[in-house]
Design an enzyme around this catalytic site. Structure first.
Site, PDB file in Angstrom:
ATOM      1  N   ALA A   6      51.561  35.128  17.525  1.00 25.27           N
ATOM      2  CA  ALA A   6      51.131  35.988  16.533  1.00 25.27           C
ATOM      3  C   ALA A   6      50.745  37.332  17.234  1.00 25.27           C
ATOM      4  CB  ALA A   6      49.738  35.482  16.037  1.00 25.27           C
ATOM      5  N   ALA A  20      42.475  41.459  19.191  1.00 24.23           N
ATOM      6  CA  ALA A  20      43.096  39.979  19.247  1.00 24.23           C
ATOM      7  C   ALA A  20      43.105  39.425  17.851  1.00 24.23           C
ATOM      8  CB  ALA A  20      42.185  39.210  20.198  1.00 24.23           C
ATOM      9  N   ASN A  21      43.742  38.113  17.930  1.00 24.07           N
ATOM     10  CA  ASN A  21      43.829  37.398  16.637  1.00 24.07           C
ATOM     11  C   ASN A  21      43.557  35.764  16.825  1.00 24.07           C
ATOM     12  OD1 ASN A  21      46.517  35.643  17.012  1.00 24.07           O
ATOM     13  ND2 ASN A  21      46.991  37.895  17.404  1.00 24.07           N
ATOM     14  N   ARG A  22      43.616  35.063  16.021  1.00 22.15           N
ATOM     15  CA  ARG A  22      42.984  33.737  16.113  1.00 22.15           C
ATOM     16  C   ARG A  22      44.186  32.631  16.666  1.00 22.15           C
ATOM     17  NH1 ARG A  22      38.210  33.682  13.548  1.00 22.15           N
ATOM     18  NH2 ARG A  22      37.673  34.950  11.795  1.00 22.15           N
ATOM     19  N   SER A  23      45.182  33.000  16.916  1.00 23.29           N
ATOM     20  CA  SER A  23      46.348  31.965  17.418  1.00 23.29           C
ATOM     21  C   SER A  23      45.964  31.332  18.893  1.00 23.29           C
ATOM     22  CB  SER A  23      47.580  32.866  17.679  1.00 23.29           C
ATOM     23  OG  SER A  23      48.629  32.014  18.504  1.00 23.29           O
TER      24      SER A  23
END
Ligand code: PMT
Length: 400
Positions: free
Chosen positions: A272, A206-209
């Site tokens: 993102a 995952a990512n931080r968006s």
């Protein structure tokens, strides 16, 4: 300019309540039908007769005043084009945030699908109190229109932030909100949030968006009259009038965007998207005692590049660029390679900028225009700057 618009004007108990009389007069002069509702607190500050005289109907104060209308809040809420609360005290802001209905005004606020505009007014200490700051942020996220107070002289001779915005500013905000927007008739699709690529039955890349920037763009476009669809990986509350397609992975986002983009006038990729995903996702939970897994990755499809390659002639395609260095060179390369009309570059390493923050700072690049810098501001202000440029790009491409 407000002819035919029905505005419920909620007045709560603050010294600035006297300005509600002037606000009501200006709204009526602009053609609106103003239905005044006062709280018990407001009655300590101004007389109902004064407000009734300058509104379109007598003031309403209680749920139980009128034996012919036993449930006035639903009639008022359902019939309104706008609920305007000016001044809005910390109490009514908190009550509305948590959905607490204790009097006629708070009931009306809950019994409506009309837009709500709140004009806070209070002492500086109260306006800056973390509880009030938090409540205001939550209401903004929910799509409530907040007209920020001004700095100036307050009751008791103090000076600071918290003075009710002037009647001119409030009435202008109402007119902007209720006039047909400059994006009326446009179909807009916006991606928001970070994709999640499964590793096994419980783990993801995952990512931080957070989706905040994408949702702010959706709220802004909808308020300006566009018909908006969000393709989103997050569960934030949808802005009023915005349709949401929930997706999880880059592949799901790609198929939603590729379905919606060909019938959209404006496409914005604020999401993102993971650049890599596991080649295979294990359908059970990987066990620790089986040892450290070897996860083989493959590139995800570049959704935006695909949309750029098949862009309809009149569509405006907007990408975002999340950079930590060489912002301009990287953003311009993406603008060019992905055949975009505009790219919104954020330096995600800078303070209060990019992922998860309520604020952002961007530079907007397009092929034939100088770079346009939007300094640190809330994400809604960034969204407004993006769509200002989209609208002027459409106007210069297709002058009427
Ligand atoms: O969601 P928030 O917490 O509010 O944060 C906002 C944000 C930082 C996520 C947002 O402002 C932002 O920068 N979004 C783009 C993030 C990104 O993926 O940037 P990029 O430079 O890696 O990608 C360039 C563009 O290509 C982006 O429009 C991206 O959506 C798109 N892309 C990228 C990879 C891929 N496989 N497919 C794509 O379509």
């Amino acid at each position: 300019m407000l002819a035919g618009k029905r505005i419920v004007l909620g007045v709560t108990g603050g010294i600035a309540a006297y300005k509600a009389v002037e606000i009501s007069r200006r709204l009526v002069d602009a053609g609106a039908h103003v239905v005044p509702v006062m709280t018990a607190g407001a009655e300590h500050f101004i007389g109902a007769t004064t407000l009734s005289a300058l509104a379109s109907e007598p003031v309403k104060t209680r749920l139980w005043d009128d034996p012919d209308t036993p449930i006035p809040h639903t009639r008022l809420g359902q019939g309104a084009d706008l609920i305007l609360v000016a001044p809005a005290t910390a109490r009514v802001i908190a009550a509305y945030r948590i959905g607490l209905s204790t009097d006629l005004l708070t009931n009306v606020l809950l019994a409506t699908r009309a837009p709500v505009m709140m004009c806070p007014a209070m002492h500086t200490e109260m306006w800056e109190h973390p509880a009030v700051v938090d409540n205001i942020a939550a209401l903004r996220d929910r799509g409530v229109h907040i007209v920020d107070p001004e700095s100036g002289r307050l009751a008791g001779g103090d000076t600071g932030a918290g003075r009710l915005a002037s009647p001119e500013v409030i009435v202008a905000a109402v007119q902007r909100l209720l006039s047909p927007g400059d994006m009326a008739g446009l179909r807009v699709v916006i991606s928001a949030g970070g994709t999640r690529e499964p590793i096994d039955a419980v783990r993801v890349i995952a990512n931080r968006s957070s989706g905040k920037q994408g949702y702010a763009l959706a709220a802004e476009a909808a308020e300006r009259g566009a018909s908006v669809t969000l393709v989103s990986t997050v569960d934030l509350v949808a802005p009023p009038g915005v349709a949401v397609q929930r997706v999880e992975t880059a592949a799901e986002m790609q198929s939603a965007m590729e379905r919606l983009a060909p019938v959209s006038d404006v496409v914005v990729m604020a999401a993102a998207v993971a650049d890599f995903r596991p080649v295979t996702a294990v359908d059970r939970k990987l066990k620790k005692h089986d040892g450290v897994p070897q996860i083989v990755l493959e590139p995800t499809p570049d959704i935006l590049a695909g949309l750029g390659a098949r862009k309809p002639r009149r569509q405006i395609l907007v990408g975002f660029a999340a950079e930590t260095d060489d912002l301009e060179a990287n953003a311009r390369r993406k603008l060019d390679e992905k055949h975009l009309d505009m790219i919104v570059a954020n330096d995600v390493g800078a303070p209060q900028t990019g992922f998860q923050h309520d604020t952002n700072a961007v530079t907007i690049f397009s092929p034939d225009a100088p770079a346009f810098v939007v300094p640190l501001a809330d994400k809604r202000t960034i969204a407004a700057a993006v769509f200002d440029r989209v609208v002027s790009m459409r106007v210069s491409a297709h002058p009427t």
